[in-house]
Design an enzyme around this catalytic site. Structure first.
Site, PDB file in Angstrom:
ATOM      1  N   CYS A 198      33.780  54.144  42.519  1.00 33.31           N
ATOM      2  CA  CYS A 198      33.039  53.369  41.513  1.00 33.31           C
ATOM      3  C   CYS A 198      31.528  53.517  41.728  1.00 33.31           C
ATOM      4  O   CYS A 198      30.997  54.610  41.606  1.00 33.31           O
ATOM      5  CB  CYS A 198      33.506  51.913  41.496  1.00 33.31           C
TER       6      CYS A 198
ATOM      7  N   HIS B 132      38.790  52.610  40.110  1.00 29.35           N
ATOM      8  CA  HIS B 132      39.122  51.881  41.325  1.00 29.35           C
ATOM      9  C   HIS B 132      40.491  52.324  41.832  1.00 29.35           C
ATOM     10  O   HIS B 132      41.520  51.919  41.277  1.00 29.35           O
ATOM     11  CB  HIS B 132      39.123  50.374  41.054  1.00 29.35           C
TER      12      HIS B 132
ATOM     13  N   GLU C 292      41.959  51.342  44.432  1.00 33.49           N
ATOM     14  CA  GLU C 292      42.635  50.184  45.012  1.00 33.49           C
ATOM     15  C   GLU C 292      43.213  49.244  43.954  1.00 33.49           C
ATOM     16  O   GLU C 292      43.972  48.332  44.284  1.00 33.49           O
ATOM     17  CB  GLU C 292      41.681  49.431  45.937  1.00 33.49           C
TER      18      GLU C 292
END
Length: 195
Positions: A77, A177, A179
């Protein structure tokens, strides 16, 4: 495996640490240059604003350290955008590791800024995406983007093409992202850890 996660007060770092823990990896959150240089791999996540992030990196001397890293390095990001040369966000000069300038998305009736939510990936071209399919979805939250160039290893569209992932030598980075991107994001993290 010795994994360093760069600590520069960037948002979302804890989510990345938790994602690594789910893979059985204990990572060290650090701003110490020696810990960073001695790591097997480096993660550079973040959410926030470019000029503030660069100010924090400069205050720790990390603007000088990070470009010299030679181990596999993954920006996430804001951590991707900071690898460029310049950002329109508050006219920020950045690390200059990759030759792109970060631009703000232009909103229209169908495309609000920030670009937020699930979007698919196109034109994948890197071992980072082994086992990831064209059109797989990942999760984005960003108002600024890197244009497509020779460094681009995956593209997104909103509505025009942008770099969803980039690479230069040992430096890899993704705008989305990992995650928060479910099994696809997990696979990309796993692939990075194998590099």
């Amino acid at each position: 495996m010795n994994i360093a996660v760069i600590d520069y007060k960037g948002g979302n770092v804890q989510s990345v640490l938790f994602a690594l823990e789910r893979l059985g990896i204990h990572a060290t959150l650090t701003a110490d240059p020696e810990q960073i240089r001695s790591a097997d791999k480096i993660l550079f996540p973040g959410e926030g604003e470019a000029s503030t992030a660069m100010q924090e990196l400069r205050s720790k001397g990390l603007d000088q350290v990070l470009p010299t890293c030679r181990q596999p390095f993954l920006g996430i990001c804001l951590g991707m955008q900071l690898l460029g040369t310049h950002s329109e966000e508050n006219n920020a000069d950045m690390l200059g590791i990759l030759p792109f300038e970060v631009k703000r998305f232009v909103a229209d009736a169908q495309h609000k800024v920030p670009h937020m939510g699930w979007n698919n990936l196109h034109r994948l071209r890197s071992p980072l995406f082994e086992g990831v399919r064209e059109q797989d979805y990942v999760y984005f939250v960003h108002s600024y983007h890197a244009p497509v160039g020779s460094y681009t290893i995956a593209e997104g569209e909103y509505p025009t093409p942008f770099s969803a992932a980039v690479q230069h030598e040992n430096f890899y980075a993704v705008q989305f992202h990992t995650e928060k991107s479910g099994p696809v994001g997990t696979r990309i993290l796993e692939n990075f850890l194998k590099l």
